[in-house]
Structure formats: C-alpha cells, structure tokens
Enzyme design. Structure first.
Site, PDB file in Angstrom:
ATOM      1  N   PHE A 112      15.950 -14.891  -5.322  1.00 45.24           N
ATOM      2  CA  PHE A 112      15.979 -16.548  -5.865  1.00 45.24           C
ATOM      3  C   PHE A 112      17.505 -16.320  -6.483  1.00 45.24           C
ATOM      4  CE2 PHE A 112      14.463 -14.124  -9.275  1.00 45.24           C
ATOM      5  CZ  PHE A 112      14.840 -14.233 -10.560  1.00 45.24           C
ATOM      6  N   LYS A 113      17.625 -15.114  -7.212  1.00 42.57           N
ATOM      7  CA  LYS A 113      19.226 -15.138  -7.746  1.00 42.57           C
ATOM      8  C   LYS A 113      20.276 -15.566  -7.548  1.00 42.57           C
ATOM      9  CE  LYS A 113      17.321 -10.543 -10.219  1.00 42.57           C
ATOM     10  NZ  LYS A 113      16.028 -10.915  -9.110  1.00 42.57           N
ATOM     11  N   ASP A 114      20.746 -16.121  -5.732  1.00 44.05           N
ATOM     12  CA  ASP A 114      21.722 -16.776  -5.591  1.00 44.05           C
ATOM     13  C   ASP A 114      21.632 -17.804  -6.169  1.00 44.05           C
ATOM     14  OD1 ASP A 114      22.501 -15.081  -3.995  1.00 44.05           O
ATOM     15  OD2 ASP A 114      21.233 -15.444  -2.264  1.00 44.05           O
TER      16      ASP A 114
END
Ligand SMILES: *Cc1c(COP(=O)(O)O)cnc(C)c1O
Length: 467
Positions: A112-114
């Site tokens: 999810f960090k993208d």
C-alpha cells in the site's frame, strides 16, 4: 493550509515546508491546523470519479496553496496511478456479505505504500523545482518502505535516494525490489548489522549537522504528512462505494506505525461516516494492549510472518494522542517525554475511554495468521497475504453489527512466498511485469555499521550527482 507540531514548540509551516522537513524541529509531528471538511453533497459528487481525480480532490485542501496548484496535483495523481495494474487502482472485493477487501497492492512494489509515495515523490520534485533545490533522501528499511521509496524517487530530477537495509535480513523479494532498480540517483547500502543498526545510522546522519546541511538530507518515512495525505483518498473512495455519506462503514487495518489507520481516521474528520476503526496486530501487540486495558508499554520486537508490522512504538500514534488530548501540545509533549523515559505511556482514563469509543484492537499470532490465510482461501476463494489476513480476521472478530467493513489488504501475497507456502502450500506468482525479478542483476554497496563508512558512501554518491 498551515501545519502545527504536536509538541507545540516549532513554528507553523505550509505544506511545502512540511513535505521537505518531515519531522518538526521540536521532535513532534506536523498536523493540519484545522481539519478540512467535505459536505455530504461534495462527497456524493466524488462517487464514481476516476481514482486519480478523487485522490486529487481529497488531497487538495492539504497540498495546494504553495508551489502546488490543483492542476499540478491532478497531473501528479494521474501520472502516479497510471502505472498501477488495475484501472480501478484500489479495487474493492467482496469476501462475504458486509465484508470487503480494499486491495492496496496493485502499485509498482506490491504494497500500500506505493499509493502515497508515488504522489509524494512527484510532490518533492515539484516543490524542489520551484525552489531550485535538490535533496538527498536517506532511510532505513526492513522491508516494504525502502522499495516503495526507491520506486517513487527513481525518475525524479531533484532527488537522490540512499536506502540502508540489514544485509541478509530482508526477504528476497523485498531486497530485489530495491537492488534491481538501476538509476543513477538510487543508492542501496547493505549494512552488516540488523534493522536497528540501520535506523541508528540514519538518525546519526541527521544528527550530524554539517553532513545534513551539505547533502540537504530529507526523509520520506511514515511520519511525513504527505504520506498520510496520500492514504486518505482510498478510504474515502471505498466508503463512497459502500454508500457513504448516506450510510456508515467500519474500517479494519493491519497496523505497524499507525499511519494507515490514522489516514482512515482523517477521512472521518473530513466528513466520511466511519463508525469504528479496528486495529489489527501480530505478536507485537502494544496497540491492542493499549486499547484493551490502557497499557501502552514497549516490549522487545518479535519477528513474525507479517514483518511490516514488527514494530513496537508506532510513531504516528502521537498524532492521534494529540487529537484526543484536545490538541493540547504541552500535554502531548509531556506524555511523549514520560514515555521515552519510562517505556510506559500514561494516558488519562477519560482520554483512553474516548479513544476506545472509536478504536478496537485485535491480535493474531503467527499460527493463527497462517490458519486464517487457509480459511480465507477455502471460504472466499481469496488469497490474502499475512498482513491482509490479520486485517480480515480482525474485521470478522470485531465488526459492528449491520455495518459493512472495509478490510485494508496491504500487500500482494507474492511478496511473502515462504509464509504463503506454509499456509496454503503454494507460492503465489508475481504479476507479469515482475516475472523476471529473480533474474535481474542486483546493484548495491556493502558497508560495516560504522557511521564514517556509510557517510562516505552517501557523500560520494550525492556529490557525484550534484556535480
Ligand atoms: C507498512 C505496512 C503495514 C503497516 O502500516 P502502518 O501504516 O505502518 O500501520 C502493514 N502491512 C504492510 C504490507 C505494510 O507494508
């Protein structure tokens, strides 16, 4: 939008300043001076928008006003999410009646960090261009953050990025996602030591004022407000898809540094009716203990099958504490200082009760997590990675009756092939664009955990790029 520090002893800044500074000078975290609120009509008007457009509208009150205009932000969001593997960007998958997985892992590095970092990298470039400056981003990673930060910075003109990882202690997928990126502004350093050594080295580089100023050091760790701002839109999008603002929803998040769940809470402050926040933990269960019995006491970090949640002290929790302590920075600063000194956070009973009215904690150990992955596959025909499985289990155990729950699916199962094989007997395949990851050449430098050696590597790298 102006930002203030949770500890009250740093000057207020605008978004551009907050983006470049990361942490406030007094050691506190920046929070918006006032929460922007969308009316129900404004929220309804966002239903069904392309994700990039929705993201720009949700982020605009936080970001626009300085160097970044709304058209700039729209362009950045479109470019950021164009490379995702799904047109929906963040598909919402129904698992059973009232339970939905929000897939946040279709970006370049499969976690999810993208979602936030792909925008944040572009924001850095834009703000630095306006100021005619460059920065050197340094960071330490035990897994997902490093690769997402590298992917976000690799094509940026005004950013160099150096990431330290503990040699031999990240998963092979995670390491290769960092070391196979071939770009002149990317430096990977494999440190002979553990993750704490890497983090200490980064802190020491920031504490070295001449070095920090010479290289214009900056950070993109999860306390940077741009990261939180970039994570709010997907909770808004999912809630709208399930009937908000005309219907309540609940959210369940597998939690480490408390960034993702804080973003969900921010969506509520902005007008989205979220009835409950379910915080999933692995054996590193400090937040669950706090929510169960007001016991926020740090223990040693335990290694688990969900390594991105192997964190004891969740840095973003300070932002929530500040809000629930009625935005009293003096009290927050004192609470944090006591916590650092004693290893135990004393939170007043009424404050704790107020947090409990919105947040529920849930803990799942490794064996139960692997069993849950198997159950999810059998019952739903769905393959969840170990982190996502904790969020799904937490959602089932703690969801309020009659309210649909959004469970954040934070990583692609192919990122954790060993755990998946133990759970369901197969190693999930990587998406097509990463099929040759195991065959790509790796580029990295090795270093001891001596500060001088690491600094020399970073200095040579940054000077070469700035020459
Ligand atoms: C970073 C990460 C988490 C933890 O998120 P926080 O925002 O730190 O709470 C959970 N799952 C995955 C896969 C991650 O990469």
């Amino acid at each position: 939008m102006r930002y203030i520090s949770t500890r009250g002893a740093a000057p207020a800044r605008d978004f551009d300043g907050v983006l470049l500074a990361g942490l406030a000078e007094d050691g506190g975290l920046f929070v918006p001076e006032a929460w922007p609120v969308f009316s129900p009509a404004e929220l309804r008007a966002m239903r069904g928008l392309p994700y990039a457009e929705l993201a720009a509208r949700v982020m605009a009150p936080f970001v626009c006003g300085g160097a970044v205009t709304m058209p700039d932000l729209q362009d950045m969001c479109r470019a950021a999410y164009r490379g995702f593997d799904r047109a929906a960007v963040v598909p919402l998958v129904q698992l059973e009646p009232g339970l939905f997985a929000l897939e946040l892992f279709h970006g370049p590095t499969l976690a999810f960090k993208d979602l936030a970092l792909q925008v944040a990298g572009r924001l850095f470039d834009h703000v630095l261009e306006a100021r005619d400056q460059r920065v050197t981003i340094v960071g330490a990673t035990s897994g997902d953050t490093g690769s997402a930060a590298i992917e976000a910075c690799r094509d940026r003109a005004r950013v160099d990025i150096a990431i330290l990882h503990p040699e031999g202690r990240t998963s092979e997928v995670q390491r290769r996602q960092m070391t196979t990126v071939r770009a002149p502004n990317v430096l990977n350093i494999a440190v002979h030591g553990n993750f704490d050594d890497c983090q200490d080295l980064v802190k020491a580089m920031f504490a070295d004022a001449p070095f920090r100023e010479d290289l214009r050091l900056s950070a993109v760790n999860s306390i940077n407000w741009a990261r939180i701002a970039g994570q709010i839109p997907y909770f808004v999008a999912a809630a709208l898809a399930l009937g908000a603002p005309d219907r309540e929803v609940a959210v369940s998040v597998p939690t480490g540094n408390f960034g993702n769940v804080l973003a969900a809470w921010a969506a509520k402050k902005m007008g989205v009716p979220i009835a409950r926040f379910i915080v999933g933990s692995n054996a590193n269960d400090i937040l669950a203990r706090f929510l169960a019995s007001n016991d926020m006491s740090a223990a040693g970090v335990v290694e688990t099958v969900s390594p991105s949640m192997d964190i004891q002290v969740s840095s973003n929790f300070e932002r929530l504490l500040f809000e629930f302590q009625h935005r009293d920075a003096v009290v927050t600063a004192r609470t944090m200082a006591d916590f650092r000194a004693s290893g135990r956070m004393a939170v007043d009973e009424p404050v704790w009760r107020a947090v409990r009215r919105e947040f529920t904690g849930f803990t799942l150990g490794d064996e139960a997590t692997l069993a849950e992955i198997g159950r999810i596959e059998r019952d739903y025909g769905y393959i969840a990675d170990p982190h996502s499985a904790i969020g799904i289990a937490a959602a089932r155990a703690c969801s309020p009756i009659g309210i649909p729950v959004i469970a954040a699916a934070t990583a692609h199962p192919a990122k954790f092939p060993d755990a998946m094989e133990r759970a369901i007997g197969v190693r999930p395949t990587l998406p097509e664009r990463l099929k040759d990851l195991y065959h790509r050449p790796e580029v990295f430098q090795r270093s001891s955990n001596r500060l001088a050696e690491v600094q020399a590597l970073v200095r040579n790298f940054a000077h070469r790029n700035n020459a």
